[in-house]
Design a protein around this motif. Structure first.
Motif, short mmCIF file in Angstrom:
data_model
loop_
_atom_site.label_atom_id
_atom_site.label_comp_id
_atom_site.label_asym_id
_atom_site.label_seq_id
_atom_site.Cartn_x
_atom_site.Cartn_y
_atom_site.Cartn_z
N LEU A 423 0.91 -1.18 0.20
CA LEU A 423 -0.13 -0.18 0.01
C LEU A 423 0.86 1.16 0.09
CD1 LEU A 423 -2.45 1.51 0.18
CD2 LEU A 423 -2.60 1.32 2.79
N GLY A 424 1.65 1.29 0.85
CA GLY A 424 2.73 2.50 0.96
C GLY A 424 3.56 2.60 -0.29
N SER A 425 3.92 1.67 -0.92
CA SER A 425 4.74 1.60 -2.29
C SER A 425 3.90 2.07 -3.37
CB SER A 425 5.33 0.18 -2.35
OG SER A 425 6.33 -0.17 -1.37
N ALA A 426 2.68 1.72 -3.46
CA ALA A 426 1.77 2.13 -4.44
C ALA A 426 1.52 3.71 -4.39
CB ALA A 426 0.42 1.44 -4.43
N ILE A 427 1.18 4.04 -3.31
CA ILE A 427 1.16 5.74 -3.12
C ILE A 427 2.20 6.27 -3.11
CG2 ILE A 427 0.42 7.28 -1.29
CD1 ILE A 427 -1.60 5.49 -0.26
N TYR A 428 3.48 5.80 -3.00
CA TYR A 428 4.94 6.40 -3.12
C TYR A 428 5.10 6.35 -4.78
CZ TYR A 428 9.80 6.96 -3.76
OH TYR A 428 10.91 7.34 -4.14
N ARG A 429 4.70 5.52 -5.59
CA ARG A 429 5.12 5.76 -6.99
C ARG A 429 4.06 6.41 -7.58
NH1 ARG A 429 5.65 0.13 -6.12
NH2 ARG A 429 3.68 -0.45 -6.89
N HIS A 430 3.00 6.41 -7.09
CA HIS A 430 2.07 7.52 -7.75
C HIS A 430 2.26 8.92 -7.58
CE1 HIS A 430 -1.93 10.07 -7.77
NE2 HIS A 430 -2.08 9.00 -8.88
N GLY A 431 2.66 9.21 -6.27
CA GLY A 431 2.98 10.43 -5.81
C GLY A 431 4.26 10.87 -6.65
N VAL A 432 5.29 10.28 -6.79
CA VAL A 432 6.48 10.53 -7.55
C VAL A 432 6.34 10.38 -9.05
CG1 VAL A 432 8.76 9.65 -8.10
CG2 VAL A 432 8.08 9.44 -5.89
N SER A 433 5.28 9.80 -9.61
CA SER A 433 5.19 9.92 -11.02
C SER A 433 4.22 10.89 -11.28
CB SER A 433 4.14 8.84 -11.48
OG SER A 433 4.94 7.73 -11.32
N ALA A 434 3.52 11.50 -10.61
CA ALA A 434 2.68 12.94 -10.84
C ALA A 434 3.31 14.12 -10.28
CB ALA A 434 1.19 12.80 -9.96
N GLY A 435 4.37 13.93 -9.49
CA GLY A 435 4.97 15.12 -8.98
C GLY A 435 6.44 15.59 -9.57
N ALA A 436 6.94 14.56 -10.05
CA ALA A 436 8.51 14.69 -10.51
C ALA A 436 8.69 15.94 -11.48
CB ALA A 436 8.73 13.55 -11.44
N PRO A 437 9.60 16.85 -11.33
CA PRO A 437 9.82 17.96 -11.89
C PRO A 437 10.39 17.64 -13.53
CG PRO A 437 11.61 17.58 -10.42
CD PRO A 437 10.71 16.42 -10.11
N GLU A 438 10.28 18.50 -14.09
CA GLU A 438 11.08 18.54 -15.74
C GLU A 438 12.18 18.35 -15.44
OE1 GLU A 438 9.14 18.37 -18.31
OE2 GLU A 438 7.18 18.72 -17.22
N GLY A 439 13.02 17.72 -16.50
CA GLY A 439 14.43 17.63 -16.59
C GLY A 439 15.25 16.45 -15.84
N VAL A 440 14.42 15.47 -15.60
CA VAL A 440 14.80 14.21 -14.97
C VAL A 440 14.89 13.22 -16.10
CG1 VAL A 440 14.61 12.46 -13.21
CG2 VAL A 440 14.06 15.01 -12.70
N PRO A 441 15.99 12.68 -16.48
CA PRO A 441 15.99 11.63 -17.40
C PRO A 441 15.04 10.51 -17.05
CG PRO A 441 18.32 12.43 -16.81
CD PRO A 441 17.12 12.74 -15.95
N SER A 442 14.63 9.70 -18.17
CA SER A 442 13.46 8.50 -17.90
C SER A 442 14.26 7.58 -17.20
CB SER A 442 13.19 8.18 -19.33
OG SER A 442 14.24 7.94 -20.07
N ALA A 443 15.45 7.40 -17.41
CA ALA A 443 16.14 6.05 -16.62
C ALA A 443 16.20 6.63 -15.25
CB ALA A 443 17.43 5.82 -17.24
N ALA A 444 16.72 7.75 -14.95
CA ALA A 444 16.74 8.07 -13.42
C ALA A 444 15.36 8.21 -12.89
CB ALA A 444 17.27 9.47 -13.43
#
Length: 569
Positions: A423-444
Motif C-alpha cells: 500500500l505504501g509503495s503504491a502511493i509512493y510511486r503514484h506521488g513520484v510519477s505525478a509530481g516529478a519535476p521536468e528535466g529528470v532523465p527517464s532512466a533516473a
C-alpha cells in the motif's frame, strides 16, 4: 484453583527464567543484527544481489519452517535437552558465520542458525509453562518473556552498530558465544527437564508436511511484499508458492486429524481461547512488523539520520514497551482479558493514527511517540494471548502450542510487510510519477519510482535545483504512503479490538491436575521443594503481585490438561 493447591515457583524457578532469557534475546537479535553489516559484507565477501537477499532471509525462512516440528520433538525428547542441543548448534553456527570466507558459506551458516533458533524459541516458552504452575506467576513470567523478545529485536541493530564501530563484521555473531556457554552451564542446574512419555514417536512425514506448508507460504508472501515495494519480478511464482503451501497445509491438517499422536493437536483450535489467541497474535505481529520498515526508512531517508543514530533513537520506545508485558499480565488478574486485549488494540490504533501527523520537515518526536504507543498496545496484546494460549493448552503439548504461536508470529509479520508495504509503495510511486519535476532523465525517473533510497541516490547526481525537487517530491510521496499505511493498520487494529471484546469475553484459565496427562519430570533435574518460610527472589520490575514460594501440603507439580470455563469452549 478448583479446590487444588498449586505449587508456586520459588527462587530457583525465577533464576531459571533469567537463564532462559539468554537464548531468547540472541535468537530475536539475530533477526536484525545484520542490518549495519551489509557494507562490510559487500566488501569482504562480494555477494551478488541474490546472495545478499538470502544472507538476510534464509535465517527467518528456516526458523519459521521448523518451529512446529521442533516444538513436537521437544515434547517427546525433553524440552531442556532440545534447548541445550540448540544452544550448541547455535554457538557452532555463529562461529562458522563469523569466519565465513564466502557468501555461500555464510548463507549455509545462517541456515544452520535458523535450525538452531527453531529449537530454542518454543523450548523456552514451553519450559516456562512447566516451571510456573501458578496462573499469576506464569502470567508474570510470560510477560517478561514477551518483553525480552521485543527488546532483543530492538537491540539487534544497536549492538551491531556498536560492534562494527570497533571490530570486524564477524563480531556480530561471536557476541552470542559467552551467553550460550552460560546457558549450557546453568540450564542443567536451574532449569528442570520436562517431557511427555505418553506421546508416540515423532511422525517424520508430518514434520515434512509442516515444513512444506510454512516455507512456501512465508516465501511467497515475502516475495509479494518485495514486488509490491517496487522490486522487479512477476507475481505468478509467489502466488503459486502460497497456493501450493496452502494445499500441502490441508493435507497436513488431514493427517493430524487421523493420527492418534499428531505433532500438533488440531482439537486445540476448537477452543475459543486458543484459536482466538493465535489469530490475534497474527494480527498483532501484522502491525508490529508491517510498520517497522516505514519507521526505519523515515528516520534514515527522510530525516537523514545515520543508521546508528536511527537505531539509537528507535531504542527509546523500548524502555516503555519493555514494561508493557508484565503490566498487562498483572492487569489480567483484575480485568477481563478480552477487554485488556481490546484495549491494547485500541492503543495501537491510536499510535498508528498518530503517524498521520508526521511530515517530511518535522516528525522525529511524532514518529517516536507513535512507535511507542502502538508497540505498547501490541506488546500488551501479545503478552496476554501468549498467556491464554499456553494456559489452555495441555502441558504435555506446551512445545507444540508454543511453536504454533511462533509460527503465527512469522506469518503475521510477513503479511504486514506484504500488505502495508504494498500500500505504501503504491502511493509512493503514484506521488513520484505525478509530481516529478521536468528535466529528470527517464532512466533516473524509473529508479526514483522504485524506492526512496533510489530517489536519494539519483537526487545527489542531478543539478542542484532539480535534485532538491526530486528529493522533496520523493520524501513527500513516502510520507503520504506512511500516512496511508498508518490508517490501514489502525483500521485492522479497531476490527481486532471489536472481535476481542465481543468474541473472547469471559476467558478464565483454570489449570486442573490430571495424573494421567501429567508430563514426565526428570527427578534428577526437578526443582527442589521450597519451604514456605523462604521468599522467592522477584525481579524488581515485576515485584508487585509475584508471591513468595509456598508448597502446600499434598500439592504436587503437575500440569494436567489446561481447562477453561464452560462459556469459552
Amino acid at each position: 484453583m478448583s479446590g487444588e493447591y498449586t505449587v508456586r515457583a520459588g527462587r530457583k524457578e525465577w533464576i531459571g527464567l533469567a537463564v532462559l532469557l539468554l537464548p531468547l534475546l540472541f535468537v530475536s537479535m539475530d533477526v536484525s543484527v545484520l542490518y549495519f553489516a551489509v557494507p562490510f559484507l559487500s566488501v569482504e565477501l562480494e555477494p551478488t544481489s541474490t546472495q545478499q537477499l538470502w544472507i538476510f532471509d534464509v535465517y527467518g525462512f528456516v526458523l519459521a519452517g521448523l518451529l512446529i516440528p521442533m516444538g513436537a520433538i521437544g515434547d517427546r525428547i525433553g524440552r531442556r535437552r532440545l534447548l541445550l542441543m540448540g544452544a550448541v548448534g547455535f554457538s557452532l553456527a555463529s562461529v562458522l558465520a563469523a569466519y565465513a570466507p564466502s557468501a555461500e558459506l555464510l548463507i549455509a551458516a545462517r541456515a544452520i542458525l535458523g535450525v538452531a533458533g527453531a529449537t530454542l524459541m518454543p523450548s523456552t516458552l514451553a519450559l516456562i509453562r512447566n516451571m510456573f504452575h501458578d496462573e499469576r506467576q506464569r502470567g508474570t513470567a510470560i510477560g517478561i518473556w514477551t518483553g525480552a523478545t521485543a527488546g532483543g529485536i530492538a537491540l539487534g541493530p544497536v549492538l551491531s552498530g556498536v560492534l562494527l564501530e570497533h571490530f570486524w563484521w564477524g563480531s556480530v555473531f561471536l557476541i552470542n558465544l559467552p551467553f550460550m556457554v552460560a546457558l549450557l552451564v546453568l540450564a542443567p542446574v536451574l532449569v528442570p527437564e520436562f517431557r511427555h512419555p505418553g506421546v508416540g514417536r515423532f511422525d517424520w512425514a508430518s514434520g515434512f508436511l509442516s515444513l512444506a506448508t510454512v516455507l512456501p507460504v512465508i516465501w511467497g508472501v515475502k516475495e509479494l511484499a518485495q514486488i509490491g515495494g517496487g522490486a522487479s519480478g512477476s507475481v505468478v511464482w509467489p502466488v503459486v508458492s502460497v497456493v501450493a503451501g496452502l494445499v500441502v497445509g490441508a493435507v497436513f491438517v488431514r493427517r493430524q486429524l487421523r493420527r492418534s499422536d499428531p505433532i500438533i493437536d488440531i482439537a486445540l483450535f476448537r477452543r475459543r481461547a486458543f484459536g482466538g489467541a493465535v489469530a490475534l497474535n497474527v494480527v498483532a505481529m501484522f502491525g508490529v512488523v508491517g510498520f517497522a520498515l516505514f519507521a526505519t526508512q523515515y528516520l534514515q531517508s527522510v530525516l537523514g539520520l545515520s543508521p546508528l543514530r536511527a537505531a539509537l533513537w528507535s531504542v527509546a520506545p523500548s524502555i516503555l514497551v519493555g514494561g508493557a508485558a508484565p503490566l498487562a499480565n498483572a492487569l489480567a488478574r483484575v480485568v477481563d482479558r478480552a477487554y485488556l486485549m481490546a484495549g491494547g488494540f485500541t492503543i495501537a490504533a491510536i499510535g498508528f493514527l498518530l503517524t498521520t501527523q508526521v511530515s517530511p520537515g518535522r516528525g522525529l518526536w511524532i514518529v517516536l511517540a507513535a512507535a511507542t504507543t502502538y508497540a505498547v498496545g501490541l506488546v500488551t496484546v501479545m503478552s496476554v494471548v501468549t498467556e491464554v494460549a499456553l494456559g489452555v493448552a495441555p502441558p504435555e503439548r506446551a512445545g507444540s502450542a508454543s511453536a504454533l504461536l511462533e509460527s503465527g508470529s512469522e506469518l503475521g509479520g510477513a503479511l504486514g510487510m506484504a500488505l502495508l508495504g504494498s500500500l505504501g509503495s503504491a502511493i509512493y510511486r503514484h506521488g513520484v510519477s505525478a509530481g516529478a519535476p521536468e528535466g529528470v532523465p527517464s532512466a533516473a525517473l524509473s529508479e526514483v519510482r522504485e524506492t526512496l533510497g533510489g530517489a536519494t541516490a539519483v537526487a545527489a547526481q542531478l543539478p542542484g535545483d532539480v535534485g532538491d525537487a526530486v528529493l522533496r517530491v520523493a520524501r513527500d510521496s513516502f510520507t503520504d504512503g506512511l500516512h496511508a499505511a498508518g490508517v490501514a493498520a489502525a483500521v485492522v487494529m479497531v476490527i481486532a479490538a471489536v472481535v476481542a471484546a465481543t468474541r473472547l469475553r469471559g476467558l478464565r484459565i483454570t489449570p486442573a491436575v490430571d495424573p494421567s496427562a501429567a508430563p514426565a519430570v526428570d527427578p534428577s533435574a526437578a526443582p527442589a521443594e521450597v519451604p514456605s518460610a523462604v521468599s522467592a527472589v522477584i525481579p524488581s520490575a515485576v515485584s508487585e503481585g509475584v508471591p513468595s514460594a509456598v508448597s502446600a501440603p499434598g500439592s504436587r507439580p503437575g500440569g494436567g490438561v489446561g481447562e477453561v470455563n464452560a462459556a469459552e469452549v
